[in-house]
Design a protein around this motif. Structure first.
Motif, PDB file in Angstrom:
ATOM      1  N   GLN A  45      27.497  37.693 -14.256  1.00 22.22           N
ATOM      2  CA  GLN A  45      28.034  36.726 -13.311  1.00 22.22           C
ATOM      3  C   GLN A  45      28.601  35.552 -14.089  1.00 22.22           C
ATOM      4  O   GLN A  45      27.919  34.962 -14.928  1.00 22.22           O
ATOM      5  CB  GLN A  45      26.931  36.253 -12.362  1.00 22.22           C
ATOM      6  CG  GLN A  45      27.442  35.311 -11.308  1.00 22.22           C
ATOM      7  CD  GLN A  45      26.364  34.968 -10.276  1.00 22.22           C
ATOM      8  OE1 GLN A  45      25.208  35.347 -10.415  1.00 22.22           O
ATOM      9  NE2 GLN A  45      26.766  34.254  -9.251  1.00 22.22           N
ATOM     10  N   VAL A  46      29.842  35.241 -13.810  1.00 27.33           N
ATOM     11  CA  VAL A  46      30.502  34.095 -14.435  1.00 27.33           C
ATOM     12  C   VAL A  46      30.481  32.954 -13.432  1.00 27.33           C
ATOM     13  O   VAL A  46      31.046  33.067 -12.337  1.00 27.33           O
ATOM     14  CB  VAL A  46      31.958  34.424 -14.837  1.00 27.33           C
ATOM     15  CG1 VAL A  46      32.627  33.207 -15.455  1.00 27.33           C
ATOM     16  CG2 VAL A  46      32.000  35.614 -15.782  1.00 27.33           C
ATOM     17  N   GLY A  47      29.797  31.874 -13.798  1.00 25.61           N
ATOM     18  CA  GLY A  47      29.703  30.717 -12.903  1.00 25.61           C
ATOM     19  C   GLY A  47      29.203  31.106 -11.526  1.00 25.61           C
ATOM     20  O   GLY A  47      28.167  31.741 -11.380  1.00 25.61           O
ATOM     21  N   ARG A  48      29.996  30.758 -10.502  1.00 26.23           N
ATOM     22  CA  ARG A  48      29.612  31.067  -9.122  1.00 26.23           C
ATOM     23  C   ARG A  48      30.326  32.304  -8.576  1.00 26.23           C
ATOM     24  O   ARG A  48      30.263  32.583  -7.387  1.00 26.23           O
ATOM     25  CB  ARG A  48      29.915  29.872  -8.222  1.00 26.23           C
ATOM     26  CG  ARG A  48      29.082  28.678  -8.567  1.00 26.23           C
ATOM     27  CD  ARG A  48      29.402  27.515  -7.656  1.00 26.23           C
ATOM     28  NE  ARG A  48      28.639  26.367  -8.058  1.00 26.23           N
ATOM     29  CZ  ARG A  48      27.997  25.596  -7.208  1.00 26.23           C
ATOM     30  NH1 ARG A  48      28.046  25.833  -5.919  1.00 26.23           N
ATOM     31  NH2 ARG A  48      27.320  24.559  -7.647  1.00 26.23           N
ATOM     32  N   TRP A  49      31.004  33.009  -9.439  1.00 27.57           N
ATOM     33  CA  TRP A  49      31.681  34.231  -9.010  1.00 27.57           C
ATOM     34  C   TRP A  49      30.645  35.271  -8.614  1.00 27.57           C
ATOM     35  O   TRP A  49      29.479  35.194  -8.988  1.00 27.57           O
ATOM     36  CB  TRP A  49      32.533  34.802 -10.129  1.00 27.57           C
ATOM     37  CG  TRP A  49      33.716  33.954 -10.524  1.00 27.57           C
ATOM     38  CD1 TRP A  49      34.050  32.720 -10.042  1.00 27.57           C
ATOM     39  CD2 TRP A  49      34.692  34.274 -11.496  1.00 27.57           C
ATOM     40  NE1 TRP A  49      35.161  32.263 -10.665  1.00 27.57           N
ATOM     41  CE2 TRP A  49      35.586  33.202 -11.562  1.00 27.57           C
ATOM     42  CE3 TRP A  49      34.890  35.369 -12.321  1.00 27.57           C
ATOM     43  CZ2 TRP A  49      36.676  33.190 -12.411  1.00 27.57           C
ATOM     44  CZ3 TRP A  49      35.976  35.354 -13.175  1.00 27.57           C
ATOM     45  CH2 TRP A  49      36.859  34.285 -13.215  1.00 27.57           C
ATOM     46  N   ASN A  50      31.114  36.293  -7.896  1.00 26.13           N
ATOM     47  CA  ASN A  50      30.231  37.408  -7.570  1.00 26.13           C
ATOM     48  C   ASN A  50      29.917  38.188  -8.843  1.00 26.13           C
ATOM     49  O   ASN A  50      30.777  38.338  -9.700  1.00 26.13           O
ATOM     50  CB  ASN A  50      30.889  38.353  -6.556  1.00 26.13           C
ATOM     51  CG  ASN A  50      30.999  37.730  -5.187  1.00 26.13           C
ATOM     52  OD1 ASN A  50      30.181  36.891  -4.806  1.00 26.13           O
ATOM     53  ND2 ASN A  50      31.996  38.136  -4.427  1.00 26.13           N
ATOM     54  N   PRO A  51      28.690  38.702  -8.942  1.00 23.28           N
ATOM     55  CA  PRO A  51      28.331  39.504 -10.126  1.00 23.28           C
ATOM     56  C   PRO A  51      29.142  40.800 -10.192  1.00 23.28           C
ATOM     57  O   PRO A  51      29.480  41.380  -9.170  1.00 23.28           O
ATOM     58  CB  PRO A  51      26.848  39.822  -9.920  1.00 23.28           C
ATOM     59  CG  PRO A  51      26.375  38.911  -8.851  1.00 23.28           C
ATOM     60  CD  PRO A  51      27.557  38.524  -8.041  1.00 23.28           C
ATOM     61  N   VAL A  52      29.437  41.225 -11.417  1.00 26.22           N
ATOM     62  CA  VAL A  52      30.203  42.440 -11.667  1.00 26.22           C
ATOM     63  C   VAL A  52      29.350  43.371 -12.535  1.00 26.22           C
ATOM     64  O   VAL A  52      28.748  42.913 -13.502  1.00 26.22           O
ATOM     65  CB  VAL A  52      31.515  42.092 -12.422  1.00 26.22           C
ATOM     66  CG1 VAL A  52      32.303  43.328 -12.767  1.00 26.22           C
ATOM     67  CG2 VAL A  52      32.350  41.119 -11.620  1.00 26.22           C
ATOM     68  N   ILE A 111      27.836  32.328 -18.294  1.00 30.89           N
ATOM     69  CA  ILE A 111      27.504  33.612 -17.686  1.00 30.89           C
ATOM     70  C   ILE A 111      25.995  33.751 -17.500  1.00 30.89           C
ATOM     71  O   ILE A 111      25.199  33.145 -18.199  1.00 30.89           O
ATOM     72  CB  ILE A 111      28.043  34.817 -18.498  1.00 30.89           C
ATOM     73  CG1 ILE A 111      27.418  34.874 -19.901  1.00 30.89           C
ATOM     74  CG2 ILE A 111      29.537  34.808 -18.587  1.00 30.89           C
ATOM     75  CD1 ILE A 111      26.556  36.072 -20.094  1.00 30.89           C
TER      76      ILE A 111
END
Length: 171
Positions: free
Chosen positions: A72-79, A103
């Motif tokens: 997860q980068v910052g507040r992005w959705n996890p990949v 991350i």
């Protein structure tokens, strides 16, 4: 206290890990179990990051075999880590050098009621090798025979093949 600049410019890279435990695939409930920084070698292959992080945090090889990794980068959705790169020789430094400070490595552990319920795609060469090494450390030939449907002779033959003819499997 350690100097973060000297760590990141050296051979180690700090990665923030959050380990979540999921009791069963049917239950959607996640429980945060462990969150802390792990120092990983820069030259570690990226596809080995989950296993190494779990081992560093004190989890077993069998836990690593059942784990799913997300980044997860910052507040992005996890990949899922498998979506980040297709390069089998990519290292942790190649992938995380410029973003390690923003991350989170999310690791989801699943409990399988029986080992045979573990999906076949999660048994790679390294997970089988590590499970075998862990078993061999904890048990002798007699105790393995009690737990295993194979005869003592079959176990002996298997170990002979692995240790004598295929020692590279143990590396």
């Amino acid at each position: 206290m350690f100097n973060v600049l000297s760590i990141t410019s050296g051979s180690l890279l700090p990665v923030f890990c959050v380990v979540e435990h999921k009791e069963s695939p049917q239950e959607g409930e996640r429980k945060e179990e462990h969150a802390e920084f792990v120092l990983v070698k820069r030259d570690l292959l990226f596809n080995q990051l989950i296993e190494m992080a779990l081992l560093t945090l004190g989890y077993s090889h069998s836990s690593a075999a059942q784990a799913k990794g997300l980044i997860q980068v910052g507040r992005w959705n996890p990949v899922p880590l498998s979506c980040v790169t297709d390069a089998p020789d990519a290292t942790v430094a190649d992938m995380l050098q410029d973003v390690h400070h923003v991350i989170t490595l999310k690791i989801q552990l699943r409990s399988c009621p029986k080992l045979e319920d573990l999906p076949p795609e999660q048994w790679s060469h390294s997970t089988v090798r590590n499970a075998l090494k862990e078993l061999l450390k904890d048990m002798n030939q007699s105790s393995l025979a009690k737990e295993c449907p194979l005869s003592q002779r079959d176990i002996y033959n298997l170990l002979t093949i692995v240790f004598i003819f295929l020692p590279s499997l143990l590396i």
